[in-house]
Design a protein around this motif. Sequence first.
Motif, mmCIF file in Angstrom:
data_model
loop_
_atom_site.group_PDB
_atom_site.id
_atom_site.type_symbol
_atom_site.label_atom_id
_atom_site.label_comp_id
_atom_site.label_asym_id
_atom_site.label_seq_id
_atom_site.Cartn_x
_atom_site.Cartn_y
_atom_site.Cartn_z
ATOM 1 N N GLY A 31 37.466 39.793 41.341
ATOM 2 C CA GLY A 31 36.871 40.311 40.103
ATOM 3 C C GLY A 31 37.725 41.363 39.443
ATOM 4 N N LYS A 32 38.280 42.284 40.226
ATOM 5 C CA LYS A 32 39.144 43.330 39.667
ATOM 6 C C LYS A 32 40.370 42.731 38.984
ATOM 7 C CE LYS A 32 37.864 46.781 43.168
ATOM 8 N NZ LYS A 32 38.339 47.557 44.341
ATOM 9 N N GLN A 33 40.915 41.683 39.577
ATOM 10 C CA GLN A 33 42.107 41.075 38.999
ATOM 11 C C GLN A 33 41.811 40.454 37.635
ATOM 12 O OE1 GLN A 33 44.800 38.989 41.949
ATOM 13 N NE2 GLN A 33 42.922 39.090 43.168
ATOM 14 N N PHE A 34 40.711 39.739 37.526
ATOM 15 C CA PHE A 34 40.362 39.129 36.241
ATOM 16 C C PHE A 34 39.887 40.167 35.233
ATOM 17 C CE2 PHE A 34 40.799 35.208 38.541
ATOM 18 C CZ PHE A 34 41.250 34.337 37.557
ATOM 19 N N THR B 110 44.156 51.897 42.821
ATOM 20 C CA THR B 110 43.334 53.032 42.378
ATOM 21 C C THR B 110 41.862 52.858 42.744
ATOM 22 O OG1 THR B 110 43.073 52.028 40.186
ATOM 23 C CG2 THR B 110 44.886 53.594 40.473
ATOM 24 N N THR B 111 41.418 51.610 42.920
ATOM 25 C CA THR B 111 40.007 51.376 43.261
ATOM 26 C C THR B 111 39.830 51.001 44.730
ATOM 27 O OG1 THR B 111 40.152 49.020 42.671
ATOM 28 C CG2 THR B 111 39.544 50.571 40.922
ATOM 29 N N ASN B 112 40.872 51.161 45.512
ATOM 30 C CA ASN B 112 40.863 50.638 46.878
ATOM 31 C C ASN B 112 39.750 51.218 47.733
ATOM 32 O OD1 ASN B 112 42.081 49.061 49.056
ATOM 33 N ND2 ASN B 112 42.709 51.031 49.906
ATOM 34 N N MET B 113 39.433 52.485 47.577
ATOM 35 C CA MET B 113 38.444 53.125 48.446
ATOM 36 C C MET B 113 37.048 53.165 47.838
ATOM 37 S SD MET B 113 40.126 53.562 51.134
ATOM 38 C CE MET B 113 38.882 54.446 52.076
ATOM 39 N N GLU B 114 36.864 52.461 46.739
ATOM 40 C CA GLU B 114 35.513 52.365 46.182
ATOM 41 C C GLU B 114 34.611 51.570 47.126
ATOM 42 O OE1 GLU B 114 36.490 52.233 41.364
ATOM 43 O OE2 GLU B 114 35.523 50.537 42.362
ATOM 44 N N HIS B 115 33.337 51.913 47.122
ATOM 45 C CA HIS B 115 32.348 51.122 47.850
ATOM 46 C C HIS B 115 31.791 50.094 46.871
ATOM 47 C CE1 HIS B 115 32.362 53.746 51.374
ATOM 48 N NE2 HIS B 115 32.467 54.751 50.517
ATOM 49 N N ALA B 116 31.903 48.816 47.222
ATOM 50 C CA ALA B 116 31.510 47.765 46.284
ATOM 51 C C ALA B 116 30.633 46.732 46.972
ATOM 52 C CB ALA B 116 32.760 47.085 45.710
ATOM 53 N N ALA B 117 29.698 46.181 46.204
ATOM 54 C CA ALA B 117 28.868 45.087 46.714
ATOM 55 C C ALA B 117 29.741 43.850 46.933
ATOM 56 C CB ALA B 117 27.760 44.777 45.709
ATOM 57 N N GLY B 118 29.298 42.999 47.824
ATOM 58 C CA GLY B 118 30.056 41.792 48.142
ATOM 59 C C GLY B 118 29.708 40.608 47.267
ATOM 60 N N TYR B 119 30.424 39.501 47.491
ATOM 61 C CA TYR B 119 30.127 38.205 46.886
ATOM 62 C C TYR B 119 30.227 38.194 45.364
ATOM 63 C CZ TYR B 119 28.342 37.753 51.610
ATOM 64 O OH TYR B 119 28.222 37.773 52.971
ATOM 65 N N HIS C 132 32.917 45.542 38.849
ATOM 66 C CA HIS C 132 34.172 45.009 38.311
ATOM 67 C C HIS C 132 34.056 43.511 38.031
ATOM 68 C CE1 HIS C 132 36.515 48.673 38.964
ATOM 69 N NE2 HIS C 132 35.926 48.782 40.146
ATOM 70 N N SER C 133 33.467 42.785 38.963
ATOM 71 C CA SER C 133 33.306 41.342 38.774
ATOM 72 C C SER C 133 32.359 41.045 37.611
ATOM 73 C CB SER C 133 32.785 40.688 40.059
ATOM 74 O OG SER C 133 33.721 40.831 41.103
ATOM 75 N N LYS C 134 31.292 41.835 37.508
ATOM 76 C CA LYS C 134 30.353 41.643 36.399
ATOM 77 C C LYS C 134 31.034 41.917 35.063
ATOM 78 C CE LYS C 134 26.191 42.680 39.112
ATOM 79 N NZ LYS C 134 25.052 43.601 39.323
ATOM 80 N N HIS C 135 31.846 42.971 35.021
ATOM 81 C CA HIS C 135 32.571 43.289 33.796
ATOM 82 C C HIS C 135 33.574 42.187 33.454
ATOM 83 C CE1 HIS C 135 35.560 46.017 31.480
ATOM 84 N NE2 HIS C 135 34.623 45.574 30.663
ATOM 85 N N ALA C 136 34.271 41.674 34.473
ATOM 86 C CA ALA C 136 35.224 40.594 34.250
ATOM 87 C C ALA C 136 34.524 39.369 33.672
ATOM 88 C CB ALA C 136 35.934 40.238 35.555
ATOM 89 N N ARG C 137 33.348 39.063 34.170
ATOM 90 C CA ARG C 137 32.612 37.908 33.650
ATOM 91 C C ARG C 137 32.262 38.103 32.174
ATOM 92 N NH1 ARG C 137 30.061 38.327 38.923
ATOM 93 N NH2 ARG C 137 30.712 36.536 40.195
ATOM 94 N N GLU C 138 31.837 39.315 31.814
ATOM 95 C CA GLU C 138 31.509 39.572 30.411
ATOM 96 C C GLU C 138 32.745 39.438 29.519
ATOM 97 O OE1 GLU C 138 28.677 39.827 28.849
ATOM 98 O OE2 GLU C 138 27.716 39.422 30.784
ATOM 99 N N LEU C 139 33.884 39.927 30.006
ATOM 100 C CA LEU C 139 35.129 39.807 29.240
ATOM 101 C C LEU C 139 35.510 38.345 29.043
ATOM 102 C CD1 LEU C 139 37.227 42.635 30.961
ATOM 103 C CD2 LEU C 139 36.223 42.714 28.664
#
Length: 351
Positions: free
Chosen positions: A250-253, A28-37, A42-49
Amino acid sequence: MQEVTQKLFFASDYQEGCLPQILDRLTTTNMEHAAGYGLDPHSKHARELIRTACGTPEAEIQFLVGGTQANEVTIACALHPWQAVVAATSGHVSVHEAGAIEAGGHKVIELPQREGKINAQQVEACAEAWETDGNRDHMIQPGMVYVSQPTECGTLYTRAELEALSAACHAHGMLLYVDGARLAYALAAPENDVTLTDLGRLCDAFYIGGTKCGALFGEAVVVPHPSTIPHFFTQIKQHGALVAKGFVTGKQFEVLFEDGPDGCLYQRLGAPAIAAAQRIKAALAQKGIPLAMENPTNQTFLVADQALLQRLDGRVEYGFWERVDEDHTIIRFATSWATDERDVDALLGLL
């Protein structure tokens, strides 16, 4: 019992792709434009979780691709050049990482294990031996203790054992690092009393395994106090371990640690694997097939004679552990979040 019509796969706990929930999120998020590294939302949210789940509000969390990479990079970045890591003789960094730690410039000091574990008294003796040696300036210094939860033998450290290890490490200026490659299966075991928050308060670094616990790939390295490993992000880059499309991990976590009606998915996903392993172990006992070692998690180690190996040949993928003698071999059945009860039925039929 179900008749075996196709090969059964019990060789490891990372043979399948990923949890359906993760695959849905990636789709569902495959075509989103996302920053790298790993700098994406999503990665920031995963870290907070993860910080919330571990009770470590200030933690630095970095996503790496696999377990050996997580171990090599974390150990190399945390230790000084003159320091070594202490591990059990059965520890993954001691046996099954192809000398990755040594290749990174750090010696592995091995301690005798019992059921895959080492204890605080051994750590204290190791540290004191260096501290009291008149020639210590010519010797490598023990700077970190490495343990796995669960261990390579499928056994569990208790909270009291980890508290004692943590105290011994910190009394001698050493770090405690926990390899959580199969952490979800430890958390799901009824005998377990170690929580994510325990790891957050007792460890200087640990990682939450995704590769063997429902993710396509990836591990989350947690450093409760970022000053423990200065410039960790930059050092990861230097080791060639910084993934450009970090948002995939990040999305996975993010999925694994989002709260559902029964708590976060990571806390629950190991339960089917534990239930399946318990069924296998009970059947082995009923058939008089001895276990090589007792443990409460998702790995079952058994002593197989030649007749059993012949019954399994071509029908079951299992893990080879070691030869006992000419007629007996220790093999391993590993269950996972994806183990099908029908496959367990078929395996029991072969037993």
